[in-house]
Design an enzyme around this catalytic site. Structure first.
Site, PDB file in Angstrom:
ATOM      1  N   CYS A 277       0.823  -1.209   0.000  1.00  0.00           N
ATOM      2  CA  CYS A 277       0.000   0.000   0.000  1.00  0.00           C
ATOM      3  C   CYS A 277       0.859   1.261   0.000  1.00  0.00           C
ATOM      4  O   CYS A 277       1.161   1.832   1.047  1.00  0.00           O
ATOM      5  CB  CYS A 277      -0.971   0.044   1.167  1.00  0.00           C
ATOM      6  SG  CYS A 277      -2.168   1.402   0.995  1.00  0.00           S
ATOM      7  N   CYS A 457      -6.066   2.479  -3.835  1.00  0.00           N
ATOM      8  CA  CYS A 457      -5.477   3.082  -2.648  1.00  0.00           C
ATOM      9  C   CYS A 457      -6.403   4.190  -2.157  1.00  0.00           C
ATOM     10  O   CYS A 457      -6.356   5.309  -2.666  1.00  0.00           O
ATOM     11  CB  CYS A 457      -4.095   3.648  -2.976  1.00  0.00           C
ATOM     12  SG  CYS A 457      -3.192   4.213  -1.523  1.00  0.00           S
TER      13      CYS A 457
END
Length: 521
Positions: A277, A457
């Site tokens: 991430c 994201c």
């Protein structure tokens, strides 16, 4: 030293090239014998001869044997020699060569036929997001499949919520459940660690000494957080103002630090890519700044974001809206600034900063709060296997997620050596591609699915608002909803904080494949 050792089973481990000084740590690690499988004079002058190694080993009370194996591979005679040595040498044994691969393969050859082999249709390595989801998806397609899931951990985590925990917006207790509760019904949980691959024989070797045979193998053990690569970090994590949302037990400490800080210096870091991430490092900064702003203390807090790279975000479309928040929070950006050392008690951090001329300078910075994102890499068992690419990640076709040299092996999740963002959202689409392609392979059909590199994201730029960045290979925007993805939205926050956690536990891990179609060019 210990992190370079790969355990094959309870009695045998391997490592790359050792020096005489390395041997000093072995007795404390429990080893009683050392086997050198690297021929003398194979490398440069830095390679010690086996005679020097033997002398150093015996001085420490270790048994030593020299069984050189050429890079072309072990012979049947050498496998027999190792069998004889293993019958004589005190255990545990550590064998080494240049990388450890020859020692692993020699041990496989020497012990072939002596291990218990349990056969399955499909073996899944890893019981994380990708592993459990692909297992559930396969069983939905064919409930008769005999599937083993290799997972040593007894707890399963919803990691995307840890950033919210660090921002005071989520209860950390809601991010964990017992592995047994989320294991798909119909799969067999093998509570052990993977030690090595033997793809020529279609088996994997486990830490309990057994082997699992497979017709197809799915590799999804996630990635490895390399905390040890930052000097002094491991000793000070969770105290002295040093924290990280990348660990379940530390995310609550992040929130504790944010709530208590009324002024001073707050440093946030981001290592070199790839990482899990890529937006999470800056999300920690945004949520912290939003809280300080609402408490009226932001003006007293000097915020700095140190990035090892040269860009705020890898997809240029999202940089302008993110910069508006950076400026609103008066945060300073330090590009090409990589954290290398931490002294928690003295609240000091050191960064290697690369200048425009390419020169690297070590810079010392004081802090009151330090949020660290560790360097990340593929697990050791992947990096040291023949299934890895040159960078150490699992080598896989970026579209089919199939290994290029072993068509019966697929991968999903963070371990993939593909250029997509390493997120749970990426795994959500990958597992459908793998499940459909694996079933087709079993029936002798062409592989029908292609992965487009989708990743998501949700950038939590403030509590209550999210920029929902969705993109695929090459940074191509792949929005799920027909709205401008660069606009911060309350609806995206609701998706991130409420809908996605529910969908993860009740949908993704149960094989429900909503919004998973990939759209390759």
């Amino acid at each position: 030293m210990e992190q370079n050792i790969k355990r094959i089973d309870a009695t045998f481990s391997v490592s790359g090239q050792l020096a005489p000084s390395d041997l000093q740590a072995l007795p404390a690690l429990g080893f009683r014998s050392v086997v050198c499988n690297r021929p003398d004079h194979e490398g440069g002058p830095e390679q010690p001869e086996h005679g020097a190694m033997q002398q150093a080993a015996e001085a420490l009370g270790l048994n030593f044997a020299y069984l050189p194996v050429q890079t072309t591979g072990a012979t049947a005679e050498q496998a027999q020699q190792l069998r004889e040595l293993l019958a004589e040498l005190p255990k545990p044994v550590l064998a080494f060569c240049r990388t450890g691969n020859r020692s692993s393969k020699l041990y496989e050859a020497a012990t072939q036929g002596t291990r218990e082999v349990r056969q399955f249709d499909v073996v899944v390595v890893g019981g994380g997001s990708a592993g459990l989801s692909v297992t559930a998806s396969l069983l939905k397609r064919d409930a008769s499949l005999r599937i083993a899931v290799i997972e040593p951990n007894t707890e399963h985590y919803y990691q995307p919520a840890w950033t919210l925990v660090g921002g005071g917006a989520y209860d950390v207790r809601d991010t964990v459940r017992p592995t047994g509760e989320v294991m798909p019904k119909g799969a067999q949980w093998v509570k052990a660690s993977l030690c090595a691959f033997a793809p020529q024989r279609k088996v994997v070797l486990l830490s309990d000494g057994t082997e699992l045979g497979y017709q197809q193998l799915i590799v999804c053990p996630g990635l490895q957080l390399a905390w040890e690569k930052i000097e002094g970090l491991e000793e000070t994590l969770g105290k002295h103002g040093v924290t990280s949302n990348y660990r379940h037990d530390l995310a609550p400490y992040t929130w504790e630090l944010v709530r208590s800080l009324r002024g001073g210096k707050a440093l946030f870091t981001q290592p070199g890519m790839p990482i899990k991430c890529a937006g999470a490092p800056q999300k920690a900064m945004y949520l912290s700044c939003d809280y300080w702003r609402k408490q009226g203390v932001l003006a007293s807090v000097s915020v700095e974001f140190n990035l090892a790279g040269a860009a705020l975000f890898g997809v240029p479309t999202f940089v302008p809206p993110l910069m508006k928040y950076v400026e609103a929070y008066k945060a300073q950006l330090a590009f090409q600034s990589n954290l290398v050392k931490v002294d928690g008690p003295n609240k000091t951090a050191w960064f290697d900063v690369t200048g425009a001329d390419g020169q690297v300078t070590r810079v010392e910075k004081r802090f009151d709060m330090l949020h660290v994102v560790p360097p990340q890499q593929a697990p050791d068992v992947i990096r040291r296997s023949e299934l890895a690419d040159k960078a150490g990640w699992f080598e896989t076709d970026p579209a089919t997620l199939q290994h290029p040299r072993y068509p019966e092996i697929f991968a999903a999740g963070d371990v993939c050596g593909t250029t997509n963002a390493k997120t749970a959202a990426a795994a959500r689409k990958q597992v459908v591609v793998v499940a459909d392609n694996l079933i087709a392979l079993r029936h002798g059909r062409a592989l029908p699915k292609r992965y487009d590199g989708y990743g998501s994201c949700p950038l939590t730029v403030e509590k209550g608002k999210v920029i929902l960045a969705e993109f695929g290979y090459g940074g191509k925007l792949l929005p799920t909803f027909p709205m401008d993805p660069t606009v911060p939205r309350q609806s995206a926050w609701f998706l991130k904080a409420t809908l996605l956690p529910w969908f993860y536990w009740q949908g993704m891990l149960k094989g429900r494949e909503w919004f998973t179609d990939c759209k390759p060019d």
